[in-house]
Design a protein around this motif. Structure first.
Motif, PDB file in Angstrom:
ATOM      1  N   SER A 107       0.828  -1.200   0.000  1.00 56.50           N
ATOM      2  CA  SER A 107       0.000   0.000   0.000  1.00 56.50           C
ATOM      3  C   SER A 107       0.867   1.256   0.000  1.00 56.50           C
ATOM      4  N   LYS A 108       0.254   2.353  -0.426  1.00 60.37           N
ATOM      5  CA  LYS A 108       0.934   3.643  -0.418  1.00 60.37           C
ATOM      6  C   LYS A 108       1.222   4.075   1.016  1.00 60.37           C
ATOM      7  N   TYR A 151       5.786   1.805  -5.178  1.00 60.58           N
ATOM      8  CA  TYR A 151       4.420   1.313  -4.996  1.00 60.58           C
ATOM      9  C   TYR A 151       3.665   1.567  -6.295  1.00 60.58           C
ATOM     10  N   THR A 152       3.054   0.505  -6.807  1.00 61.81           N
ATOM     11  CA  THR A 152       2.264   0.596  -8.031  1.00 61.81           C
ATOM     12  C   THR A 152       0.855   0.114  -7.727  1.00 61.81           C
ATOM     13  N   GLU A 153      -0.111   0.960  -8.026  1.00 56.92           N
ATOM     14  CA  GLU A 153      -1.525   0.585  -7.830  1.00 56.92           C
ATOM     15  C   GLU A 153      -1.863  -0.616  -8.692  1.00 56.92           C
ATOM     16  N   GLN A 154      -2.660  -1.535  -8.153  1.00 59.47           N
ATOM     17  CA  GLN A 154      -3.171  -2.657  -8.960  1.00 59.47           C
ATOM     18  C   GLN A 154      -4.183  -2.124  -9.945  1.00 59.47           C
ATOM     19  N   ARG A 155      -4.149  -2.613 -11.153  1.00 57.40           N
ATOM     20  CA  ARG A 155      -5.131  -2.167 -12.175  1.00 57.40           C
ATOM     21  C   ARG A 155      -6.120  -3.252 -12.437  1.00 57.40           C
TER      22      ARG A 155
END
Length: 155
Positions: A107-108, A151-155
């Motif tokens: 998470s961010k 951190y990369t958001e899930q798409r």
């Protein structure tokens, strides 16, 4: 200009090791590929694949094909990643800036927590910021260990 799409492989947090080289990343990673008998995760991205940041001059011709990013699985789910340091930007590989521990939290909020804790008393910090591949920052902690946060958001 190509669009670079760094994607998170799964939703689990992970740790990898980031290696800096002075112009021979591809040679080193082809060697590691033969040693570990694995294949690169995704393509080898080149410096020419990315637009220069606003206000920065274009890279010299001799650095256009330098490796911007490469990723190779080694043992036990661990990946090594690498990049070429750029002489035109004043980069010089030394013991201490050649290896970085890369953290990819879930998470961010956790990314910020880890960055804030590890950057306390740190030097050479790049504050957390949104980049084309995700939320990124790095620091050299008070013990001389270099940490990178992604951190990369899930798409």
């Amino acid at each position: 200009m190509n669009t670079i799409n760094f994607k998170k492989i799964d939703a689990m947090a992970r740790v990898s090791i980031y290696l800096n080289f002075q112009g021979n990343t591809e040679e080193a990673f082809n060697f590691y590929k033969s040693v570990f008998k694995t294949e690169f995760i995704g393509p080898i991205y080149r410096m020419k694949d990315m637009s220069p940041p606003e206000g920065m001059p274009p890279l010299p011709e001799n650095e256009q094909n330098a490796v911007m990013h490469v990723c190779l699985p080694i043992l036990g789910g661990t990946n090594i990643m690498g990049t070429d340091m750029l002489e035109s930007m004043g980069h010089k590989r030394t013991i201490g800036n050649n290896t970085t521990i890369n953290l990819e939290p879930d998470s961010k909020v956790e990314t910020d927590r880890l960055y804030n804790a590890l950057s306390e008393g740190a030097t050479e910090c790049a504050p957390m910021s949104q980049q084309m591949w995700g939320y990124w920052g790095c620091c050299l902690d008070k013990f001389g260990i270099r940490w990178m946060f992604n951190y990369t958001e899930q798409r």
